[in-house]
Enzyme design. Structure first.
Site, PDB file in Angstrom:
ATOM      1  N   SER A 117       0.934  -1.101  -0.073  1.00 31.11           N
ATOM      2  CA  SER A 117      -0.008  -0.060  -0.090  1.00 31.11           C
ATOM      3  C   SER A 117       0.738   1.374  -0.098  1.00 31.11           C
ATOM      4  O   SER A 117       0.396   2.348  -0.408  1.00 31.11           O
ATOM      5  CB  SER A 117      -0.852   0.035   1.284  1.00 31.11           C
ATOM      6  OG  SER A 117      -1.623  -1.190   1.450  1.00 31.11           O
ATOM      7  N   HIS A 138      -1.706  -3.180  -7.046  1.00 28.90           N
ATOM      8  CA  HIS A 138      -2.348  -2.745  -6.026  1.00 28.90           C
ATOM      9  C   HIS A 138      -3.928  -3.214  -5.854  1.00 28.90           C
ATOM     10  O   HIS A 138      -4.368  -2.469  -6.585  1.00 28.90           O
ATOM     11  CB  HIS A 138      -2.032  -1.395  -5.662  1.00 28.90           C
ATOM     12  CG  HIS A 138      -2.709  -0.850  -4.217  1.00 28.90           C
ATOM     13  ND1 HIS A 138      -2.647   0.501  -4.191  1.00 28.90           N
ATOM     14  CD2 HIS A 138      -2.860  -1.416  -2.899  1.00 28.90           C
ATOM     15  CE1 HIS A 138      -3.251   0.659  -2.665  1.00 28.90           C
ATOM     16  NE2 HIS A 138      -3.024  -0.542  -2.154  1.00 28.90           N
ATOM     17  N   GLU A 150      -4.604  -0.707  -9.181  1.00 27.84           N
ATOM     18  CA  GLU A 150      -3.711   0.206  -9.506  1.00 27.84           C
ATOM     19  C   GLU A 150      -2.307  -0.171  -9.732  1.00 27.84           C
ATOM     20  O   GLU A 150      -1.611  -1.241  -9.104  1.00 27.84           O
ATOM     21  CB  GLU A 150      -3.552   1.138  -7.868  1.00 27.84           C
ATOM     22  CG  GLU A 150      -2.867   2.494  -8.136  1.00 27.84           C
ATOM     23  CD  GLU A 150      -2.849   3.209  -6.886  1.00 27.84           C
ATOM     24  OE1 GLU A 150      -2.814   2.632  -5.653  1.00 27.84           O
ATOM     25  OE2 GLU A 150      -2.697   4.600  -6.949  1.00 27.84           O
ATOM     26  N   ASN A 188      -3.757   6.076  -2.290  1.00 30.58           N
ATOM     27  CA  ASN A 188      -3.760   6.454  -0.860  1.00 30.58           C
ATOM     28  C   ASN A 188      -3.141   8.016  -0.846  1.00 30.58           C
ATOM     29  O   ASN A 188      -3.373   8.714   0.342  1.00 30.58           O
ATOM     30  CB  ASN A 188      -2.555   5.701  -0.294  1.00 30.58           C
ATOM     31  CG  ASN A 188      -3.286   4.296   0.413  1.00 30.58           C
ATOM     32  OD1 ASN A 188      -4.539   4.461   0.633  1.00 30.58           O
ATOM     33  ND2 ASN A 188      -2.577   3.231  -0.024  1.00 30.58           N
TER      34      ASN A 188
HETATM   35  N1  LIG Z   1      -5.989  -4.843   4.009  1.00 33.72           N
HETATM   36  C1  LIG Z   1      -6.129  -3.762   3.173  1.00 33.72           C
HETATM   37  O1  LIG Z   1      -7.253  -3.471   2.934  1.00 33.72           O
HETATM   38  C2  LIG Z   1      -4.993  -3.584   2.088  1.00 33.72           C
HETATM   39  C3  LIG Z   1      -5.429  -3.078   0.787  1.00 33.72           C
HETATM   40  C4  LIG Z   1      -4.349  -2.815  -0.191  1.00 33.72           C
HETATM   41  C5  LIG Z   1      -3.169  -3.360   0.055  1.00 33.72           C
HETATM   42  N2  LIG Z   1      -2.894  -3.882   1.196  1.00 33.72           N
HETATM   43  C6  LIG Z   1      -1.215  -4.556   1.345  1.00 33.72           C
HETATM   44  O2  LIG Z   1      -1.412  -6.135   1.227  1.00 33.72           O
HETATM   45  C7  LIG Z   1      -0.171  -6.566   1.966  1.00 33.72           C
HETATM   46  C8  LIG Z   1      -0.974  -7.747   2.490  1.00 33.72           C
HETATM   47  O3  LIG Z   1      -1.987  -7.235   3.841  1.00 33.72           O
HETATM   48  P1  LIG Z   1      -2.897  -8.008   4.606  1.00 33.72           P
HETATM   49  O4  LIG Z   1      -4.120  -6.702   4.901  1.00 33.72           O
HETATM   50  O5  LIG Z   1      -3.767  -9.085   3.673  1.00 33.72           O
HETATM   51  O6  LIG Z   1      -2.222  -8.387   5.700  1.00 33.72           O
HETATM   52  P2  LIG Z   1      -2.534  -9.781   6.775  1.00 33.72           P
HETATM   53  O7  LIG Z   1      -1.990  -9.462   7.815  1.00 33.72           O
HETATM   54  O8  LIG Z   1      -4.048  -9.972   6.576  1.00 33.72           O
HETATM   55  O9  LIG Z   1      -1.750 -10.913   5.771  1.00 33.72           O
HETATM   56  C9  LIG Z   1      -0.432 -11.064   5.875  1.00 33.72           C
HETATM   57  C10 LIG Z   1      -0.075 -12.457   5.574  1.00 33.72           C
HETATM   58  O10 LIG Z   1       1.449 -12.439   5.115  1.00 33.72           O
HETATM   59  C11 LIG Z   1       1.986 -13.700   5.973  1.00 33.72           C
HETATM   60  N3  LIG Z   1       3.457 -13.549   5.886  1.00 33.72           N
HETATM   61  C12 LIG Z   1       4.155 -12.770   6.771  1.00 33.72           C
HETATM   62  N4  LIG Z   1       5.330 -12.819   6.483  1.00 33.72           N
HETATM   63  C13 LIG Z   1       5.595 -13.866   5.347  1.00 33.72           C
HETATM   64  C14 LIG Z   1       6.510 -14.429   4.642  1.00 33.72           C
HETATM   65  N5  LIG Z   1       7.728 -14.167   5.049  1.00 33.72           N
HETATM   66  N6  LIG Z   1       6.438 -15.183   3.672  1.00 33.72           N
HETATM   67  C15 LIG Z   1       5.066 -15.663   3.411  1.00 33.72           C
HETATM   68  N7  LIG Z   1       3.860 -15.101   4.253  1.00 33.72           N
HETATM   69  C16 LIG Z   1       4.362 -14.174   5.050  1.00 33.72           C
HETATM   70  C17 LIG Z   1       1.211 -13.340   7.292  1.00 33.72           C
HETATM   71  O11 LIG Z   1       1.498 -14.797   7.910  1.00 33.72           O
HETATM   72  C18 LIG Z   1      -0.272 -13.193   6.976  1.00 33.72           C
HETATM   73  O12 LIG Z   1      -0.857 -14.495   6.625  1.00 33.72           O
HETATM   74  C19 LIG Z   1       0.253  -5.577   2.628  1.00 33.72           C
HETATM   75  O13 LIG Z   1       1.396  -5.216   1.913  1.00 33.72           O
HETATM   76  C20 LIG Z   1      -0.763  -4.400   2.517  1.00 33.72           C
HETATM   77  O14 LIG Z   1      -0.125  -2.869   2.804  1.00 33.72           O
HETATM   78  C21 LIG Z   1      -3.685  -4.127   2.090  1.00 33.72           C
END
Ligand SMILES: NC(=O)c1ccc[n+]([C@@H]2O[C@H](COP(=O)([O-])OP(=O)(O)OC[C@H]3O[C@@H](n4cnc5c(N)ncnc54)[C@H](O)[C@@H]3O)[C@@H](O)[C@H]2O)c1
Length: 295
Positions: A117, A138, A150, A188
């Site tokens: 993000s 994204h 995105e 963002n």
């Molecule tokens: N949640 C949102 O609304 C949103 C929207 C757009 C982008 N994002 C981006 O998406 C990404 C993930 O966010 P999320 O909300 O899904 O997080 P989340 O915490 O729900 O999931 C993250 C996952 O990554 C795993 N993980 C951590 N280290 C790891 C590794 N070394 N190898 C493999 N897996 C690993 C964790 O175990 C977890 O299951 C982030 O970069 C975030 O900025 C989130």
């Protein structure tokens, strides 16, 4: 076409879902089996919802699940990938390490995308030996529902890689939109200052939580007000992104509101902690003001 998705959390399971539903073979990777099982269970539940709404046939659900394999070893999971989409926890060092590892094990031709993000695509690309093949993809939450991808070009991302990622996004039924790699990208950079301004408006006593959200919902046709949206996104995430904008663009207009900073320090993070501008202890269906913001 083989896709590896790293991280099976909120975004990763949604990304795996849409690729598998559109015919791609997906290797879903996380650090342990319980995380993968949880991701698969969410995909199953979301596919069931599509079947019950009539937007997906039962046989397509089975075929979708059949295209997803799970892996706890990143090096194994990316071995046959044509495209890797990283959706692990938002942490710079973690992502840089993951990209070093993917670069080592994924085939030379593979495109490496990140769903970050707020972290610079250019910085991530720089730790690999293939910066022309690194790009931002994204997706928005919830991934199976939201139309936008995105597509963020890093400093070195090639035209060819960008065109291929735009095309693959279209194959998922999404609308990809190309932007350049500067802090906050486009989504963002515009959304977070709006949320921050809503918090400043509250902090300065211009109006209360419900009034601010009502103005934006009914006056601007936003599906939810900015303060409710901040609670859903997580106030810690909003603060972290404001800091990226403030540091990266160097303009005082991006300074996070002191109330936002205080709420994060107090652990009032929104839905995930049970309280932000609203109280969420009873669930997310009904809007109940947090005690502190009642007037
Ligand atoms: N949640 C949102 O609304 C949103 C929207 C757009 C982008 N994002 C981006 O998406 C990404 C993930 O966010 P999320 O909300 O899904 O997080 P989340 O915490 O729900 O999931 C993250 C996952 O990554 C795993 N993980 C951590 N280290 C790891 C590794 N070394 N190898 C493999 N897996 C690993 C964790 O175990 C977890 O299951 C982030 O970069 C975030 O900025 C989130």
């Amino acid at each position: 076409m083989n896709v590896a998705v790293i991280g099976s959390g909120t975004m990763g399971n949604g990304i795996a879902h849409v690729f598998a539903q559109h015919g791609f073979a997906v290797a879903l990777i996380d650090i342990n089996q319980p995380a993968l099982d949880k991701g698969l269970a969410t995909i199953g539940k979301n596919l069931d919802r599509q079947v019950s709404k009539g937007s997906l046939a039962e046989t397509d659900k089975t075929a979708t699940l059949g295209r997803i394999s799970t892996h706890t070893s990143l090096s194994e999971g990316v071995l046959n990938a044509d495209l890797v989409v990283e959706a692990a926890t938002e942490n710079v060092e973690l992502k840089l390490n993951i990209f070093r590892e993917i670069d080592q094990y994924a085939p030379e031709h593979a495109i490496l995308a990140t769903n970050t993000s707020s972290i610079s695509i250019t910085r991530i690309a720089a730790v690999t030996k293939r910066p022309t093949q690194v790009i931002g993809m994204h997706f928005m939450n919830p991934v199976p529902v939201m139309k936008l991808v995105e597509v963020i070009r890093g400093y070195a991302t090639s035209d060819e890689v960008t065109a291929r990622v735009m095309e693959m996004s279209r194959q998922l039924g999404k609308t990809p939109t190309e932007v350049n790699d500067y802090p906050g990208f486009v989504a963002n950079r515009i959304l977070m200052p709006m949320i921050n301004e809503a918090i400043i408006t509250l902090h300065e006593g211009v109006a209360g939580v419900e009034e601010i959200d009502t103005v934006m919902k009914l006056g601007m046709a936003h599906p939810m007000g900015p303060l409710q949206l901040a609670d859903f996104i997580g106030l810690d995430v909003c603060l972290a992104i404001m800091r990226v904008l403030h540091d990266g663009l160097g303009n005082p207009k991006y300074a996070p509101c002191p109330l936002l900073v205080n709420m994060v320090m107090a652990g009032r993070l929104g839905v995930k902690s049970g309280e932000g501008f609203y109280s969420w202890t009873h669930g997310t269906k009904e809007l109940v003001l947090a005690e502190r913001f009642k007037r």
